[in-house]
Motif scaffolding. Structure first.
Motif, PDB file in Angstrom:
ATOM      1  N   LEU A  76      12.588  42.455  58.396  1.00 21.16           N
ATOM      2  CA  LEU A  76      11.018  42.702  58.428  1.00 21.16           C
ATOM      3  C   LEU A  76      10.546  41.401  59.206  1.00 21.16           C
ATOM      4  CD1 LEU A  76       8.747  44.756  57.971  1.00 21.16           C
ATOM      5  CD2 LEU A  76       8.076  43.466  55.984  1.00 21.16           C
ATOM      6  N   ASN A  78      11.695  39.280  61.039  1.00 23.20           N
ATOM      7  CA  ASN A  78      12.214  39.179  62.568  1.00 23.20           C
ATOM      8  C   ASN A  78      11.594  39.830  63.382  1.00 23.20           C
ATOM      9  OD1 ASN A  78      13.909  37.019  61.611  1.00 23.20           O
ATOM     10  ND2 ASN A  78      15.768  38.177  61.346  1.00 23.20           N
ATOM     11  N   ARG A  79      10.990  40.817  63.017  1.00 20.75           N
ATOM     12  CA  ARG A  79      10.119  41.685  63.712  1.00 20.75           C
ATOM     13  C   ARG A  79       8.830  41.215  64.407  1.00 20.75           C
ATOM     14  NH1 ARG A  79      11.507  47.776  62.976  1.00 20.75           N
ATOM     15  NH2 ARG A  79      13.346  47.778  61.907  1.00 20.75           N
ATOM     16  N   GLN A  85       6.209  34.727  62.403  1.00 25.18           N
ATOM     17  CA  GLN A  85       7.151  34.268  61.400  1.00 25.18           C
ATOM     18  C   GLN A  85       6.974  33.192  60.680  1.00 25.18           C
ATOM     19  OE1 GLN A  85      11.219  34.574  63.368  1.00 25.18           O
ATOM     20  NE2 GLN A  85      10.734  36.371  64.279  1.00 25.18           N
TER      21      GLN A  85
END
Length: 166
Positions: A76, A78-79, A85
């Motif tokens: 999740l 990394n999206r 992030q």
């Protein structure tokens, strides 16, 4: 300076965990010998192994947390974009600090104080000493999270995402 403290802390944790694990192996061997060769099972070995495993797991788990070798769900995170992030990871660090302080440290201290008057069956030590691993590992996790928030570094070297060799 924080990196030196974390490095020293890591060495102490690794040394103590290694010594405890080596002692656990020797006690397990003694348990097998006393049970199957001498036909006189050891009375302390099973209890010692159980409580030692709790300590090695809790303290080693805190150190693995510092090295980022614990289970983490990154799919999740990394999206998001790189900036997002970073913010999500900081938010997770704050959540982990709150969890470690409230559940592990505060709850662990409550548990230790409740069980300090109870003694283990064969070792005869207060059960509070067994549960003391919970607040200690909670303090270690809190320290490692705080240092990562402050410095942006964890215990891994740059680009170190390889698994722990077993």
């Amino acid at each position: 300076m924080i990196e030196k403290i974390n490095g020293g802390l890591g060495k102490i944790i690794m040394f103590l965990s290694s010594v405890m694990f080596g002692l656990m192996v020797l006690v397990a061997i003694w348990q097998v010998i006393s049970r199957y060769v001498l036909n006189a099972p050891s009375t302390f070995s099973e209890e010692f192994l159980r409580y030692s495993l709790i300590w090695v797991t809790m303290i080693g788990g805190a150190y693995a947390f510092h090295l980022k070798k614990h289970i983490a769900i990154e799919m999740l995170v990394n999206r998001f974009s790189a900036a997002t992030q970073k913010r999500v990871r900081q938010l997770v660090q704050l959540f982990l600090i709150a969890f470690a302080l409230l559940v592990m440290v505060y709850g662990g201290i409550q548990l230790v104080s409740l069980t300090m008057s109870q003694q283990t069956v064969s070792l005869g030590i207060p059960m509070g000493f067994v549960y003391l691993s919970l607040p200690i590992s909670g303090l270690l996790i809190t320290w490692f999270c705080l240092t990562e928030l402050l410095t942006g570094k964890n215990g891994t070297t740059q680009g170190s995402d390889e698994p722990i060799d077993l």
